[in-house]
Design a protein around this motif. Structure first.
Motif, short mmCIF file in Angstrom:
data_model
loop_
_atom_site.label_atom_id
_atom_site.label_comp_id
_atom_site.label_asym_id
_atom_site.label_seq_id
_atom_site.Cartn_x
_atom_site.Cartn_y
_atom_site.Cartn_z
N MET A 1 4.68 5.50 -2.00
CA MET A 1 3.58 4.55 -2.06
C MET A 1 3.86 3.40 -3.01
O MET A 1 3.42 2.27 -2.78
CB MET A 1 2.29 5.27 -2.46
CG MET A 1 1.79 6.26 -1.41
SD MET A 1 1.48 5.48 0.19
CE MET A 1 1.00 6.92 1.17
N GLY A 2 4.61 3.68 -4.06
CA GLY A 2 4.97 2.59 -4.97
C GLY A 2 5.85 1.55 -4.28
O GLY A 2 5.69 0.34 -4.48
N TRP A 3 6.77 2.04 -3.46
CA TRP A 3 7.63 1.13 -2.71
C TRP A 3 6.82 0.32 -1.71
O TRP A 3 7.01 -0.90 -1.58
CB TRP A 3 8.70 1.95 -1.99
CG TRP A 3 9.75 1.14 -1.29
CD1 TRP A 3 10.90 0.65 -1.82
CD2 TRP A 3 9.73 0.74 0.09
NE1 TRP A 3 11.61 -0.04 -0.87
CE2 TRP A 3 10.92 0.00 0.32
CE3 TRP A 3 8.85 0.92 1.14
CZ2 TRP A 3 11.23 -0.55 1.55
CZ3 TRP A 3 9.16 0.38 2.38
CH2 TRP A 3 10.33 -0.35 2.58
N LEU A 4 5.89 0.97 -1.02
CA LEU A 4 5.03 0.25 -0.08
C LEU A 4 4.18 -0.79 -0.79
O LEU A 4 3.98 -1.90 -0.28
CB LEU A 4 4.11 1.23 0.65
CG LEU A 4 4.58 1.79 2.00
CD1 LEU A 4 3.50 2.67 2.60
CD2 LEU A 4 4.96 0.68 2.97
N ALA A 5 3.68 -0.44 -1.96
CA ALA A 5 2.88 -1.39 -2.72
C ALA A 5 3.71 -2.63 -3.08
O ALA A 5 3.21 -3.77 -3.02
CB ALA A 5 2.33 -0.73 -3.99
N LEU B 1 -4.09 -5.27 -3.58
CA LEU B 1 -4.25 -3.95 -2.95
C LEU B 1 -3.44 -2.86 -3.64
O LEU B 1 -3.48 -1.71 -3.22
CB LEU B 1 -3.82 -4.01 -1.48
CG LEU B 1 -4.64 -4.92 -0.55
CD1 LEU B 1 -3.99 -4.96 0.81
CD2 LEU B 1 -6.07 -4.41 -0.45
N ARG B 2 -2.70 -3.23 -4.68
CA ARG B 2 -1.73 -2.31 -5.28
C ARG B 2 -2.36 -0.96 -5.64
O ARG B 2 -1.83 0.10 -5.28
CB ARG B 2 -1.07 -2.95 -6.50
CG ARG B 2 -0.27 -1.97 -7.35
CD ARG B 2 0.60 -2.68 -8.35
NE ARG B 2 1.80 -3.19 -7.70
CZ ARG B 2 2.91 -2.48 -7.52
NH1 ARG B 2 2.96 -1.22 -7.92
NH2 ARG B 2 3.97 -3.00 -6.94
N GLU B 3 -3.47 -0.98 -6.38
CA GLU B 3 -4.05 0.28 -6.82
C GLU B 3 -4.53 1.12 -5.65
O GLU B 3 -4.41 2.36 -5.66
CB GLU B 3 -5.19 0.01 -7.81
CG GLU B 3 -4.73 -0.57 -9.14
CD GLU B 3 -3.65 0.26 -9.80
OE1 GLU B 3 -3.79 1.51 -9.81
OE2 GLU B 3 -2.65 -0.31 -10.29
N ARG B 4 -5.08 0.47 -4.65
CA ARG B 4 -5.54 1.20 -3.47
C ARG B 4 -4.36 1.82 -2.72
O ARG B 4 -4.45 2.95 -2.23
CB ARG B 4 -6.33 0.28 -2.55
CG ARG B 4 -7.69 -0.14 -3.09
CD ARG B 4 -8.38 -1.11 -2.15
NE ARG B 4 -8.58 -0.51 -0.83
CZ ARG B 4 -8.89 -1.22 0.27
NH1 ARG B 4 -8.99 -2.56 0.20
NH2 ARG B 4 -9.09 -0.61 1.42
N ILE B 5 -3.28 1.08 -2.64
CA ILE B 5 -2.09 1.61 -1.97
C ILE B 5 -1.53 2.80 -2.75
O ILE B 5 -1.17 3.83 -2.17
CB ILE B 5 -1.03 0.52 -1.78
CG1 ILE B 5 -1.52 -0.54 -0.78
CG2 ILE B 5 0.30 1.12 -1.31
CD1 ILE B 5 -0.61 -1.73 -0.64
N LEU B 6 -1.45 2.67 -4.06
CA LEU B 6 -0.89 3.75 -4.87
C LEU B 6 -1.71 5.03 -4.78
O LEU B 6 -1.17 6.13 -4.95
CB LEU B 6 -0.79 3.29 -6.33
CG LEU B 6 0.26 2.22 -6.63
CD1 LEU B 6 0.16 1.77 -8.08
CD2 LEU B 6 1.66 2.72 -6.31
#
Length: 368
Positions: free
Chosen positions: A290-294, A305-310
């Motif tokens: 998820m960090g990579w996707l963020a 959206l970073r926190e939501r993605i993480l």
């Protein structure tokens, strides 16, 4: 599992798994029992055979028939705890004496396929009985005939009850094996949930495609993405390689045995793992980062959206939240997955495109 004899990949249980016997081992044991009866009038039950690595298993006979010029023995295949479509199938061998000088002849009985396309380890027109089972049966026949003081001029007909119907659940139709199942196995032993068996089947698919002169093949992670990509590119069934989770097995074999063009197709989550550099896409052996996707979303203006993605539970959740924000994450993933594929091919003459589909088979991104 035997390569080509299992279509549905299930999650491997956590408990210890019981090994089983390949179709080739069952056919060899049935051949030994039948020929022993033809030569001596008595069926050995159970019948023992020696496997390529020295194991000596015993097989109980499920069926036996002794005629004037032939004998038949049948053994029920036990695949152990492997999800093999041939588990429980009756494998039968019928043996007959042939005229002097005929040698050992293999024949496809009911439920055993015939090879119709080049590229397989058995020539076109021959019964789909692979080399190692042939060697095992040949050794059994040679030994028994030597003990009886006769020349090994024997016909071996292998049949598998309901084999034609079971073959429709395997990759045989795509590989050009018609009329039934293959008699397979290299060690005689079925190792449950064997990755090697699946990858072996991918390799044979590539061999057949090359022998048929195909210029374009397709490796998909599942049936939905395969259907969309196959229709998009107007590819024949034989071009579809049943890649599943084994992108590495596909790419590494193509590196040494290239086809001019490869399409990789799959869902967002599986191809995200490929884009991250994973070559085995199985959920138990690689995960979406998820960090990579963020970070990928950040680069597209989605840093809010970073926190939501993480904190997202699944890649699908990330896909949906970015789509609602107008962020085209699939195109980035497709491009990076293509780059990983090309890096794995190491300069082999293979053009690659990557297609990402949603669960309904709708094309989300296409990197060419």
């Amino acid at each position: 599992m035997d390569a080509g004899e299992n279509e549905i990949r299930l999650e491997k249980p956590a408990t210890a798994l019981r090994r089983g016997w390949t179709t080739g081992a069952c056919a060899t044991a049935a051949t030994k029992a039948a020929l022993t009866a033809l030569l001596t009038g008595e069926f050995p039950d159970p019948v023992q055979i020696t496997l390529p690595k020295g194991e000596i298993p015993s097989f109980a006979l499920a069926r036996e028939t002794l005629g004037g010029d032939h004998a038949m023995a049948g053994i029920v295949k036990d695949a152990g705890d492997d999800p093999d479509v041939t588990h429980g199938a009756l494998v039968m061998a019928t043996v007959r004496r042939l005229p002097a000088g005929s040698g050992i002849v293999f024949k496809a009985g009911a439920g055993v396929g015939t090879v119709t396309k080049a590229g397989l380890p058995v020539p076109v027109g021959e019964p789909a009985i692979n080399p190692v089972p042939r060697q095992m049966m040949t050794q059994v026949v040679t030994d028994l005939c030597t003990e009886s003081g006769i020349a090994p001029d024997i016909e071996i007909e292998i049949a598998i009850e309901n084999g034609a119907e079971l073959a429709l659940k395997t990759w045989n139709p795509r590989l050009g094996i018609v009329g039934g199942l293959s008699v397979l196995g290299t060690t005689g032993i079925v190792h449950p949930f064997s990755c090697a068996a699946w990858i072996h089947s991918i390799h044979r698919g590539i061999d057949v495609a090359r022998a048929e002169g195909l210029k374009h093949v397709l490796g998909a992670t599942g049936s939905t993405s395969e259907k969309t990509a196959q229709e998009f590119h107007d590819l024949p069934d034989i071009a579809c390689l049943d890649m599943g989770d084994f992108a590495g097995g596909l790419l590494k074999y193509l590196r040494a045995h290239p086809v001019p063009r490869l399409t990789i197709a799959g869902g967002f989550a599986k191809l995200t793992k490929l884009a991250q550099g994973a070559l085995d896409l199985h959920s138990g052996r690689s995960q979406v980062d998820m960090g990579w996707l963020a970070s990928q979303a950040d680069a597209l203006g989605g840093n809010h959206l970073r926190e939501r993605i993480l904190s997202a539970n699944t890649a699908l959740e990330v896909l949906e939240m970015t789509r609602l924000e107008g962020i085209d994450l699939p195109s980035v993933i497709a491009g990076k997955a293509r780059a990983v594929a090309l890096a794995t091919l190491r300069g082999a003459p293979v053009e690659v495109d990557v297609m990402i589909m949603d669960r309904a088979g709708v094309l989300l991104a296409h990197a060419e």
